[in-house]
Design an enzyme around this catalytic site. Sequence first.
Site, PDB file in Angstrom:
ATOM      1  N   ASP A 102      46.566  55.465   2.813  1.00 58.46           N
ATOM      2  CA  ASP A 102      46.944  56.381   1.751  1.00 58.46           C
ATOM      3  C   ASP A 102      48.465  56.508   1.803  1.00 58.46           C
ATOM      4  O   ASP A 102      49.092  56.146   2.799  1.00 58.46           O
ATOM      5  CB  ASP A 102      46.256  57.731   1.993  1.00 58.46           C
ATOM      6  CG  ASP A 102      46.705  58.804   1.024  1.00 58.46           C
ATOM      7  OD1 ASP A 102      46.791  58.512  -0.180  1.00 58.46           O
ATOM      8  OD2 ASP A 102      46.982  59.928   1.481  1.00 58.46           O
ATOM      9  N   ASP A 104      50.677  59.457  -0.110  1.00 55.37           N
ATOM     10  CA  ASP A 104      51.159  60.837  -0.060  1.00 55.37           C
ATOM     11  C   ASP A 104      50.594  61.583   1.145  1.00 55.37           C
ATOM     12  O   ASP A 104      49.388  61.565   1.393  1.00 55.37           O
ATOM     13  CB  ASP A 104      50.777  61.586  -1.341  1.00 55.37           C
ATOM     14  CG  ASP A 104      51.507  61.051  -2.564  1.00 55.37           C
ATOM     15  OD1 ASP A 104      52.511  60.351  -2.397  1.00 55.37           O
ATOM     16  OD2 ASP A 104      51.065  61.337  -3.690  1.00 55.37           O
ATOM     17  N   LYS A 240      39.362  54.836  -4.656  1.00 59.60           N
ATOM     18  CA  LYS A 240      39.859  54.147  -3.467  1.00 59.60           C
ATOM     19  C   LYS A 240      38.801  53.213  -2.897  1.00 59.60           C
ATOM     20  O   LYS A 240      39.111  52.135  -2.402  1.00 59.60           O
ATOM     21  CB  LYS A 240      40.343  55.160  -2.435  1.00 59.60           C
ATOM     22  CG  LYS A 240      41.606  55.883  -2.891  1.00 59.60           C
ATOM     23  CD  LYS A 240      42.189  56.797  -1.837  1.00 59.60           C
ATOM     24  CE  LYS A 240      43.472  57.450  -2.348  1.00 59.60           C
ATOM     25  NZ  LYS A 240      44.092  58.354  -1.356  1.00 59.60           N
ATOM     26  N   ASP A 268      44.902  61.246   4.771  1.00 62.43           N
ATOM     27  CA  ASP A 268      44.782  62.678   5.054  1.00 62.43           C
ATOM     28  C   ASP A 268      43.735  63.388   4.216  1.00 62.43           C
ATOM     29  O   ASP A 268      43.335  64.509   4.552  1.00 62.43           O
ATOM     30  CB  ASP A 268      46.131  63.366   4.807  1.00 62.43           C
ATOM     31  CG  ASP A 268      46.487  63.388   3.320  1.00 62.43           C
ATOM     32  OD1 ASP A 268      46.463  64.475   2.707  1.00 62.43           O
ATOM     33  OD2 ASP A 268      46.771  62.319   2.767  1.00 62.43           O
TER      34      ASP A 268
END
Length: 310
Positions: A102, A104, A240, A268
């Site tokens: 990921d 961000d 995703k 996260d």
Amino acid sequence: ALFGSLVAISATDSSRGVSNLAGAGEPLEPVVVGRRNSLPPASPIFKPIVPSKLNGLAARHGLHHQAPTNGNGMTNDRPVELSKRTTEAKESLKKAQIVCFDVDSTIITEEGIDELAQFCGKGSEVAALTKEAMGGSMTFQEALKRRLDIIKPSQRQIREFLKTHPSIISAGVKELIEQLRKNNAEIFLISGGFDCLIEPVADALEIPLCNLYANRLFFNYNGSYAGFDTTQPTSRSGGKGEAIKQIRSVMAGGVGTGADKVVAMIGDGMTDLEACPPANMFIGYGGNAVREEVQKRATYYVTNFADLLW
């Protein structure tokens, strides 16, 4: 050259295309052309492996800290009780042939859309919508559309944002990616953010743009915001996981087939956790933000990328 450079660079490979002009004042439509990078954004800032920002977080959770060294004399304070099965995570990661990150709050320390909203003077409005969306009142794509309809970022604003707000790359990311490459793993970035904001990060980490899966913005001929590409898998719920399936397909024909390759997802958020399966393993990361449900449900969880180095 009727359209701005951001439109032209918001792509990876010819199979996914970029954006082009549909007509004066009309939204742009995807077409298949090569990537053209004419932006000179500020280089991302690499955050060194130093004491983390998690002191306050651990205090709020009533957690104990320890400050181990990472072998180069630098310390990494972290709430160790948040971490889960780090040694097993490291051993499992050694087996991964494809590692997807990921972006961000994982690869970089910030949330790109929130920072862009703040820069455009829409931070509080977007924050209120984010809080509403977390209640499950709208789909991921609807929430993305409504955020962008509030921000309406122009090409000029994005250029200025990139110049004045370079991304900060999380401590240990560069070292971890270098180690994974030495282990013959292929690195991918999968993000619900925007490719025009992430491309400088990918470049800094020497990740090919064909290995970047993110959302694409559209602009009108005058540079005003026109929308986003709803066909991108990362623009919708479960995207995703779809991206990982596409990556497996792209990687087919190498050593074994794409379906045979071991895929790790690191991130996260819940969208990262939900990408396993089709990923073979998920490693939660809480070095910048701890999502309590992710930390609870993840088999492996780290708050410091140095814990995954071997």
